[in-house]
Design an enzyme around this catalytic site. Structure first.
Site, PDB file in Angstrom:
ATOM      1  N   ASN A 249       0.848  -1.204   0.000  1.00  0.00           N
ATOM      2  CA  ASN A 249       0.000   0.000   0.000  1.00  0.00           C
ATOM      3  C   ASN A 249       0.880   1.249   0.000  1.00  0.00           C
ATOM      4  O   ASN A 249       2.108   1.151   0.011  1.00  0.00           O
ATOM      5  CB  ASN A 249      -0.940  -0.026   1.213  1.00  0.00           C
TER       6      ASN A 249
ATOM      7  N   LYS B 177       9.327 -17.036 -10.349  1.00  0.00           N
ATOM      8  CA  LYS B 177       8.498 -16.003 -10.978  1.00  0.00           C
ATOM      9  C   LYS B 177       7.384 -16.632 -11.821  1.00  0.00           C
ATOM     10  O   LYS B 177       7.646 -17.511 -12.652  1.00  0.00           O
ATOM     11  CB  LYS B 177       9.383 -15.118 -11.858  1.00  0.00           C
TER      12      LYS B 177
ATOM     13  N   PRO C 286      -2.342 -11.800  10.391  1.00  0.00           N
ATOM     14  CA  PRO C 286      -2.633 -11.610  11.822  1.00  0.00           C
ATOM     15  C   PRO C 286      -2.859 -10.129  12.086  1.00  0.00           C
ATOM     16  O   PRO C 286      -2.257  -9.277  11.434  1.00  0.00           O
ATOM     17  CB  PRO C 286      -1.341 -12.081  12.507  1.00  0.00           C
TER      18      PRO C 286
ATOM     19  N   PHE D 242      -4.048   3.082  14.998  1.00  0.00           N
ATOM     20  CA  PHE D 242      -4.447   4.097  14.024  1.00  0.00           C
ATOM     21  C   PHE D 242      -5.654   3.586  13.251  1.00  0.00           C
ATOM     22  O   PHE D 242      -5.808   2.369  13.083  1.00  0.00           O
ATOM     23  CB  PHE D 242      -3.293   4.396  13.047  1.00  0.00           C
TER      24      PHE D 242
ATOM     25  N   LYS E 246     -13.283   0.583  15.969  1.00  0.00           N
ATOM     26  CA  LYS E 246     -11.973  -0.086  16.019  1.00  0.00           C
ATOM     27  C   LYS E 246     -11.435  -0.157  17.452  1.00  0.00           C
ATOM     28  O   LYS E 246     -10.831  -1.135  17.852  1.00  0.00           O
ATOM     29  CB  LYS E 246     -10.997   0.682  15.134  1.00  0.00           C
TER      30      LYS E 246
ATOM     31  N   LYS F   9     -10.560  -3.838  18.604  1.00  0.00           N
ATOM     32  CA  LYS F   9      -9.156  -4.216  18.760  1.00  0.00           C
ATOM     33  C   LYS F   9      -8.735  -4.263  20.227  1.00  0.00           C
ATOM     34  O   LYS F   9      -7.697  -4.821  20.550  1.00  0.00           O
ATOM     35  CB  LYS F   9      -8.266  -3.240  18.009  1.00  0.00           C
TER      36      LYS F   9
HETATM   37  O1  C5P Z   1      -8.301  -2.771  10.766  1.00  0.00           O
HETATM   38  P1  C5P Z   1      -7.431  -1.659  10.309  1.00  0.00           P
HETATM   39  O2  C5P Z   1      -6.337  -2.092   9.369  1.00  0.00           O
HETATM   40  O3  C5P Z   1      -8.124  -0.468   9.788  1.00  0.00           O
HETATM   41  O4  C5P Z   1      -6.749  -1.150  11.666  1.00  0.00           O
HETATM   42  C1  C5P Z   1      -5.751  -0.207  11.680  1.00  0.00           C
HETATM   43  C2  C5P Z   1      -4.917  -0.365  12.931  1.00  0.00           C
HETATM   44  O5  C5P Z   1      -4.631  -1.736  13.158  1.00  0.00           O
HETATM   45  C3  C5P Z   1      -3.563   0.282  12.763  1.00  0.00           C
HETATM   46  O6  C5P Z   1      -3.128   0.684  14.041  1.00  0.00           O
HETATM   47  C4  C5P Z   1      -2.704  -0.846  12.234  1.00  0.00           C
HETATM   48  O7  C5P Z   1      -1.339  -0.650  12.564  1.00  0.00           O
HETATM   49  C5  C5P Z   1      -3.270  -2.041  12.946  1.00  0.00           C
HETATM   50  N1  C5P Z   1      -3.238  -3.294  12.188  1.00  0.00           N
HETATM   51  C6  C5P Z   1      -2.434  -4.331  12.601  1.00  0.00           C
HETATM   52  N2  C5P Z   1      -2.427  -5.515  11.945  1.00  0.00           N
HETATM   53  C7  C5P Z   1      -3.222  -5.708  10.873  1.00  0.00           C
HETATM   54  C8  C5P Z   1      -4.062  -4.681  10.429  1.00  0.00           C
HETATM   55  C9  C5P Z   1      -4.042  -3.477  11.105  1.00  0.00           C
HETATM   56  O8  C5P Z   1      -1.697  -4.152  13.570  1.00  0.00           O
HETATM   57  N3  C5P Z   1      -3.195  -6.869  10.252  1.00  0.00           N
END
Ligand code: C5P
Length: 406
Positions: A212, A290, A308, A328, A342, A346
């Site tokens: 990304n 490849k 994860p 974030f 979130k 989380k």
């Molecule tokens: O679910 P989302 O990707 O929007 O969540 C964003 C937050 O979760 C950020 O703090 C990002 O660093 C963390 N994140 C993570 N592992 C993932 C996806 C997101 O630690 N696989």
């Protein structure tokens, strides 16, 4: 006021140098450890012996002193201090600073320092008003140097006007105030702050990957701000095009799996700040060689598996959970609502929610406008640089660690 702060005091060669001796005493009374450097001209007005007796430390005078250099190199001397104070700052020293000259120990230390610099000018009125000095003062202000004075008044040379050095007690107050507002206070001293930054790269085959647009600028700025606040910092970063922040332990990773492993290995930590834009999915079975484009064959179909969730994993640890876990939420719409959702899902303590729709210019840009979502509610911060967001977030974390509301 300056408890435990190390101040490198550079005494320039002007008649006001005698006041620098009183300044040393007052800085010490305010709790500072004062390390003095004197220019050759300053030694015509006051002696290194007086400065050494008053400061209780060796006084540094010579750029090419073998004994001084063996004990502590001049670069290190400019870095061990929390701030550099030039008093009196003569027209000559200001000119050297503005132009980056380094032909004696004082000017070399000023060029080599990465700490806040305060100057208390003292010179004849005409010298202060001279267009050359005006230009140098403007340059130095732009470079972030803080001016204390000069004051208007009768001068030793018999003239009257601006050019008198500020009073030592006012200089001490100004330095203490400047240090407090520049965040040099070290509220995270002794704490371990673990930060993730940048994108992750999920391989498709040995030459292709899914990723990304994350630049790592915000995460790296947070690691740097935590370091400036005195923390011991570990930064686990995905591939980015920006340099490692100074003074921070950096672990470079590519995939989300590697990032999780390195974050777990870096525990225990007092604060975990998950800034990385971790890829949500990885390719289920990356090819070991490849993948070839075959004429007439349909394009390959990628089977993805969920990565994860590092933030959720760390938030939900029953053993070794950092005291404060910050995530974030980069969203393109309903930023605050998604942030709240979130926070709950989380299990973290704070969510920094921001708008990453292309129009906002946050991804890869230098500015950010964030909303801090916690169980207490939402606080919206103004649009500011990512460095300023980082400093404010670090201060907020420090207050929360102390058990105060931010
Ligand atoms: O679910 P989302 O990707 O929007 O969540 C964003 C937050 O979760 C950020 O703090 C990002 O660093 C963390 N994140 C993570 N592992 C993932 C996806 C997101 O630690 N696989």
């Amino acid at each position: 006021m300056l408890d435990g702060k190390r101040i490198l005091l550079i005494i320039g060669g002007g008649v006001a140098a005698y006041k620098a001796l009183d300044l040393i005493r007052r800085l010490r009374d305010a709790g500072a450890n004062v390390i003095v450097c004197m220019t050759p001209a300053a030694q015509q007005f006051v002696t290194p012996l007086s400065a050494a007796s008053l400061s209780g430390n060796d006084v540094h005078v010579d750029l090419f002193s073998l004994t001084d250099e063996a004990k502590m190199g001049h670069i290190q001397l400019s870095r061990v201090a929390d701030a550099v104070l030039v008093a009196p700052a003569t027209a000559d020293l200001l000119a050297k600073m503005a132009h980056g000259l380094a032909n004696n120990l004082a000017s070399t230390l000023l060029l080599a320092t990465n700490k806040p610099v305060f100057v208390a000018p003292a010179m004849n009125v005409q010298m202060w008003l001279n267009p050359a000095t005006r230009r140098n003062v403007a340059t130095l202000r732009e470079d972030g140097v803080t001016f204390i004075g000069p004051l208007d008044g009768p001068m030793a040379c018999g003239e009257f006007g601006p050019g008198r050095m500020a009073e030592p007690s006012d200089i001490v107050t100004a330095v203490a105030k400047g240090l407090a507002s520049s965040g040099v206070a070290q509220p995270l001293a002794g704490k371990h702050v673990l930060v993730t930054s940048g994108p992750t790269r999920e391989p498709i085959d040995p030459v292709r990957y899914l990723s990304n647009h994350s630049s790592g600028k915000q995460g790296h700025a947070i690691a740097a701000a935590a370091r400036s606040a005195g923390a011991d910092v570990t930064l686990v970063s995905g591939p980015v095009a920006i340099p490692d922040p100074e003074g921070v332990r950096v672990v470079h990773v590519e995939t989300a799996q590697q990032m999780l492993k390195e974050v777990q290995a870096a525990l225990p930590a007092d604060v975990f700040i998950s800034t990385a834009a971790v890829a949500d999915w990885a390719v289920a079975a990356p090819a070991s060689s490849k993948t070839k484009k075959t004429r007439g064959a349909p394009p390959p179909v990628l089977k993805l598996v969920e990565n994860p969730d590092i933030l959720a994993t760390i938030s939900k640890l029953s053993f070794n959970r950092p005291t404060l876990v910050v995530g974030f939420a980069a969203e393109t719409d309903d930023v605050i609502d998604h942030g709240r959702e979130k926070l709950a899902r989380k299990g973290c303590d704070l969510i920094v929610a921001n708008d990453v729709s292309p129009a906002a210019g946050v991804m890869g840009g230098d500015a950010n406008q964030v909303h801090i979502v916690s169980a207490d509610g939402v606080e919206s911060w103004p649009l500011q640089s990512k460095a300023a967001v980082a400093r404010q977030l670090v201060q907020t974390c420090a207050k929360l660690l102390e058990g105060q509301r931010p």
